[in-house]
Each structure stands twice: as C-alpha cells, then as structure tokens.
Design an enzyme around this catalytic site. Sequence first.
Site, PDB file in Angstrom:
ATOM      1  N   HIS A 107      -0.482  16.151 -26.262  1.00 18.92           N
ATOM      2  CA  HIS A 107      -0.525  14.757 -25.804  1.00 18.92           C
ATOM      3  C   HIS A 107      -1.810  14.036 -26.206  1.00 18.92           C
ATOM      4  CE1 HIS A 107       2.949  16.030 -23.591  1.00 18.92           C
ATOM      5  NE2 HIS A 107       3.110  14.831 -23.058  1.00 18.92           N
ATOM      6  N   ASN A 130      -0.832  18.663 -20.936  1.00 19.35           N
ATOM      7  CA  ASN A 130      -1.147  17.654 -21.943  1.00 19.35           C
ATOM      8  C   ASN A 130      -1.264  18.230 -23.350  1.00 19.35           C
ATOM      9  OD1 ASN A 130      -1.640  14.899 -20.589  1.00 19.35           O
ATOM     10  ND2 ASN A 130      -2.493  16.420 -19.206  1.00 19.35           N
ATOM     11  N   LYS A 157       6.842  23.604 -14.294  1.00 21.01           N
ATOM     12  CA  LYS A 157       6.039  22.418 -13.994  1.00 21.01           C
ATOM     13  C   LYS A 157       5.736  22.332 -12.501  1.00 21.01           C
ATOM     14  CE  LYS A 157       5.139  17.640 -14.576  1.00 21.01           C
ATOM     15  NZ  LYS A 157       5.339  16.406 -15.301  1.00 21.01           N
ATOM     16  N   GLU A 196      -4.564  17.088 -10.980  1.00 21.99           N
ATOM     17  CA  GLU A 196      -5.110  17.434 -12.288  1.00 21.99           C
ATOM     18  C   GLU A 196      -6.613  17.629 -12.320  1.00 21.99           C
ATOM     19  OE1 GLU A 196      -2.984  15.884 -15.868  1.00 21.99           O
ATOM     20  OE2 GLU A 196      -4.953  15.112 -16.379  1.00 21.99           O
ATOM     21  N   GLU A 252       9.246  18.304 -25.230  1.00 22.13           N
ATOM     22  CA  GLU A 252       8.511  18.658 -23.999  1.00 22.13           C
ATOM     23  C   GLU A 252       8.901  20.052 -23.505  1.00 22.13           C
ATOM     24  OE1 GLU A 252       6.046  17.118 -22.412  1.00 22.13           O
ATOM     25  OE2 GLU A 252       6.122  15.019 -23.045  1.00 22.13           O
ATOM     26  N   ARG A 276       0.809  -1.227   0.000  1.00 20.68           N
ATOM     27  CA  ARG A 276       0.000   0.000   0.000  1.00 20.68           C
ATOM     28  C   ARG A 276       0.838   1.272   0.000  1.00 20.68           C
ATOM     29  NH1 ARG A 276      -3.351  -2.704   3.979  1.00 20.68           N
ATOM     30  NH2 ARG A 276      -4.927  -3.911   2.864  1.00 20.68           N
ATOM     31  N   LYS A 291       2.931  11.709 -11.271  1.00 21.42           N
ATOM     32  CA  LYS A 291       2.072  10.871 -12.109  1.00 21.42           C
ATOM     33  C   LYS A 291       2.795   9.570 -12.392  1.00 21.42           C
ATOM     34  CE  LYS A 291      -0.831  13.975 -14.802  1.00 21.42           C
ATOM     35  NZ  LYS A 291      -1.215  14.325 -16.187  1.00 21.42           N
ATOM     36  N   ARG A 320      -3.379  21.764 -14.343  1.00 26.30           N
ATOM     37  CA  ARG A 320      -2.356  20.769 -14.675  1.00 26.30           C
ATOM     38  C   ARG A 320      -2.621  20.104 -16.025  1.00 26.30           C
ATOM     39  NH1 ARG A 320       0.654  16.178 -10.949  1.00 26.30           N
ATOM     40  NH2 ARG A 320       1.902  15.394 -12.664  1.00 26.30           N
ATOM     41  N   HIS A 323      -0.741  10.758 -27.795  1.00 23.27           N
ATOM     42  CA  HIS A 323      -0.993   9.430 -27.212  1.00 23.27           C
ATOM     43  C   HIS A 323      -1.611   8.481 -28.242  1.00 23.27           C
ATOM     44  CE1 HIS A 323      -1.044  10.788 -22.706  1.00 23.27           C
ATOM     45  NE2 HIS A 323       0.171  10.680 -23.211  1.00 23.27           N
ATOM     46  N   HIS A 373       8.209   9.011 -27.211  1.00 26.55           N
ATOM     47  CA  HIS A 373       7.110   9.812 -26.671  1.00 26.55           C
ATOM     48  C   HIS A 373       7.209  11.284 -27.114  1.00 26.55           C
ATOM     49  CE1 HIS A 373       4.079  11.370 -24.002  1.00 26.55           C
ATOM     50  NE2 HIS A 373       4.957  12.133 -23.381  1.00 26.55           N
TER      51      HIS A 373
END
Lengths: 341, 341
Positions: free
Chosen positions: A228, A225, A207, A217, A169, A105, A127, A221, A232, A245
């Site tokens: 993205h 993206n 960032k 997010e 990026e 956990r 993330k 935030r 993606h 990427h």
Amino acid sequence: MQITLPNYSITFGALPNISHKGKVLIITNPKIAGLHLQFLLSKIQANEVYCLSLQDGETYKNMQSIELILESAFNHRLDRNSLMIAFGGGVIGDIVGFASGIFMRGIDFIQIPTTLLAQVDSSVGGKTGINNQFGKNLVGLFHQPKAVYIDTHFLKTLPKREFNAGIAEIIKMAICFDKDFFTSLKTTNWEDSKNLLECIYKVVSIKAQVVREDETEKGIRAALNYGHTFGHIIEAQSGYGHYLHGEAVSIGIVMANTLALRLNLITQQQYQEILQILKQNNLPTTYKIKDITTFYQAFFLDKKSINNKLKFVLPKGIGDFIFKEDTSKDLLMQILKEFQE
Amino acid sequence: MQITLPNYSITFGALPNISHKGKVLIITNPKIAGLHLQFLLSKIQANEVYCLSLQDGETYKNMQSIELILESAFNHRLDRNSLMIAFGGGVIGDIVGFASGIFMRGIDFIQIPTTLLAQVDSSVGGKTGINNQFGKNLVGLFHQPKAVYIDTHFLKTLPKREFNAGIAEIIKMAICFDKDFFTSLKTTNWEDSKNLLECIYKVVSIKAQVVREDETEKGIRAALNYGHTFGHIIEAQSGYGHYLHGEAVSIGIVMANTLALRLNLITQQQYQEILQILKQNNLPTTYKIKDITTFYQAFFLDKKSINNKLKFVLPKGIGDFIFKEDTSKDLLMQILKEFQE
C-alpha cells in the site's frame, strides 16, 4: 458463519433481516441501488428508512461526499439513535464510516460490502477516511461498525476487473500471514461459490485477529499495508480512478518485493511465484514512474512515516513479514529507477 | 494544582514548559497571537514548531476552518507523532480537537484555553465539533486532549464582556450541582486572582467528575447542557457572533427556568435568585423570539432529542437537576410565547 470482534460481529452468508428502532439512512451508489436496493429494503424493518445514492468511485471519496451524507442526515432529522448503512464497495464503506463517526459526534453504522475488496478488507476493522490532494485516506477516524454482513450474492453482479482487484488484497494477506493459504490460492476456483466463501472467511479471520491485537494501528496492524505504501502513491499520481485500489496494490506488492529481493528477504523464486499469481488473476504488475524524485517525496506523506522515517512492510519469505525502517534514500531511488519511465 | 482524568491531566497555574519529540502546530487567532504567542513559544521545546492563525469567532467554527488546519498540517508534513496545540477560546479548542481527531485518523492535541469560558468548560471533556446551517456542534467527535493547561494569566487581556460570558457557565454548573457554590458566587470577587482560580478549579472539578462518569454523554453528562437547548437555538437564530455563547446560555437558563417554574421544580424565589445573579454579572436575560413555531421545531435538531422526543435539563431547586422528557408541545409553546416578540 460468524467472526466476533470486541464490539461487533461479522456474519457470513445470506443477508439476514435487519431491524432497528429508529431511523435508517442507507448510503449507496447508483449502480448498486439499481441492482440490489429493493432486495436490501425488503430486509430492513425500521421506523423510517431513507436512501442516499452517491457518485461511485475513488474520486468521490472526498469531503464533499461527507458533507452530502451529513446534509441528508440532518434533512431527514436523523438523531443519535439512528443508523447509517454503507451499501457498496470500499469507497462507500469508508465515507459512511467517517460521516457516521462525526454526525452528532458519532452514531452507529453497518457495513454491507458489495465488492470482493470491501468484503475481504475495507469493511472490517473500523478504518474510515477520505482522500485529499496530499494522498489517500489521510483524513478520517477509527470508527468500528455495529455489524458487518458478508453476502457473496452481491458479487455475482461485480465486473470481473473489480473482482480481480479484490483478489489482490487476498494475495496480500496470504503472503504476509499464511504460506499454505498462499499455495492454495494458486488453484482456487473463484467461480465456485463455496470455494469463494471459504477464501473470504479465511482472509477476514486473519484480518480480525490482527485488528483484535491492534485496533488503532500502533503495531502489527501496519502489516496490512504491505503493497500500500507504493500503491497509494501510484493511485494519487495516476489520478484516482485510473487504477482500481486492488490493482495499485498489486503493483505496490511488486515494488515492495523488488526491495525485499534486494534485501535478501525473499528469493528470486519467491519473487517470481508472487508475480505469477498476480498475473494469473489479470492484475497489473508493471508501472512507469514519471519522476522518481516526486515519487520518493510522496513516501513522507504516508501515515506510517513518523518523524521523517520511512516504514515499509516487506515479505520475509512467503507467509511472514517484517517492518523495515532504515531503508536508505540511495537504495530506494535505485528501486524506483527500475520502474522509471 | 492538578485534576486527573483517565487519560490526561488538567494543570492549574503558570503555564509549564511543553516538550515534544516531534512537530508541533499551534492553532490560534490573530488577537491571542499578538498578545501571547511569544510567551507560548518561549515555553515550547520541539523539533519544529509551526503556527496557524485563524479568524476568530463562532462564525468561523465551520468545515472551512477544519480544512485550513488540515492543509497546514499536511503542508508542514505533520505525522502521527506530531502535536497540535489549541491556543485560544472555545472556538479554537473545538475546531483543533476536531481537526486533530481526523488528521491521519487522530493525533494528540493540547488545550491551552485563553478565555474564562474555555477554561471552565469547553477545554475539558473532549467534546469537539463545528456548527453548520442546521445548528451548533452538530458535527464533531469525542477526542480527549493529551493535556489541558489552565493559566489565569491569559484572562488579564480578556474583554469584560467575554469574561462575563464565562461566568454564565460557572453559574450553570453551580445551579445544577452545588448549592453552596452557587451561594458563594453571589459574593465572588472576580478581580481577585486567588478567588478566581479557586472558582475555576471548583467548576472544572465538578465537570471532570461528570466526564469521568459519562465520557460520551449517554447519561449524566447531558446535565451540562442546562440552558444550552434554548441557548443553541438563540445563537443560531440571531446569527452566530451576535451573542457570545455564554450570553446565549444565560438567556437559555432563564427560558429553562421559566419552564421549571411552571412545573414547580423551582420556586418563584429561586427563579428570581438565579435571574439576579445573571444580571449582577451583566449577562442578558431577555430575548424576543420572532417566530415561536420555528423556535419549537429547532428543538428537534438538538443532539439530545432522540426519536423525536425532546429532553430538557431543568433545575430542581438550586444544586440539583432533572431530565424532563415528556414536556408537551402545548406547554412549550406557552413558555415560548412568554418570550415572543
């Protein structure tokens, strides 16, 4: 140099000594292990140190890799006081963040990113996640690292193509948040280590500010993206590993800008300016969509798509952005047609 | 009746209407679906409602079940605004909590426990997880539900053996936290629905207080594991599904008490008093350990074991407890020998 977030710090410069009262499990890939593991080991003081080397690449960012990390952790009898270290690029960082977040956990982990992309983007902000047949990063959790160490020394062994993918990026951040920074990127000398470190520091500062405001997010935030949502889908449809990427993000930026241009959010000149800087860094800017209907449907699997409403991050000039939520299917299909095979 | 935790409420009594602006995915098992799904569906108002029925039992509390839930969620195009509902016992609650915690980095879920054990214990507190070859609940995360609805109506169809297993967790709580409550349990009429609901409310109140103080088990919350350190090993070694969780906890309580008795933490009379109430509720209190060395080694896989130091929760009389961290291997082996085959 250091940037402080609520629960941890990002340290820039030569990797410091890392001391831990408990077991340490380093997760890396064969290439980074070969080049830099001895160096990392020389910096670690801990009761017991173990190392797991995983296959590199986006195709291995899956549940099997998570299971391998967990198995190794259990075999070495790691406990809640143990530490995992992600030593590699974005893939390693994302899967170690995830695995350490669900092992018993949740235990601590440290990010030591070894690619430009991971240093400017994925290592910061907590993330974590894996890909599956439905898309990228669709399974994971928010799990903040205990510390992030950014040492540009590791970038010296980074292949040029991967380095450039990281620049995508950086360009993304400049377009959304800082016009002057964007202008400066036109003349940045990436070979100059001082120039490089300043640039990384700048991006991470932006960032960190965004993450401070909106860790999970719910709002701003999502601006990170930009490029993205398209990117993606390109990664998924071309098969993970075909594009890096950052390369897919570069194409995604061009697609998003095509939409932004049509909506008069940017001028033709700004569109060209952005296209130019991507090309200047040898980033791909074209893509042939095989089936635009399939591409369109894939938008709805994006995590930003809520109640079947699409949400795009689009530039508003250079240095600002908007969230666009009411884009019609008709318009989107027109945009996609411009990229049709 | 309602108990309020920082981020959600636990509601006792007839299941209220559940309205949700977004998609809903109910996860249940074939038996509960057959008995109660129509009733639940009649209470839900949402855009779209889907249902996934998973095989029941501790053996299915694994990564495969998590993958099945995620697959169903993606197939039905759930998004970050969607809701999962765990409709079943502790196994369903734990895996739905986990799956909803990692789907798109976390969406809301509601607990509607249908067993006594889940109503008094597992549905409250946000612990989620799965078992693996190394032990119980070793992989998971803390993910608090959005709401918990406790309706004893569902217990009417619960087999007596499962009902009794739930009583084991109630007895556990009384021993650790409340002497008067323990005394009252001797004469509790489980057939009386008012008596039953009061008893569940009492246990959940205690648990909620503990969770409020220590959500992620850095301290006092570990007390809830009284009987579990031994119990988890019994479950793993006898094969998941042989004993019900509560039954293993019952045996685990007897084992922990054997240690507590030896350490003069409880008297012979208190030992017998606890043994008696477990037997009175048809709970198992004996176990034959095949190999005490293997059993001993399994302690070190427990999540409470840090830096190879074992940590036991032991009763201090009735109504109080202590954490015991310096138990010698020698003493433990002596205790285990008393249960040797």
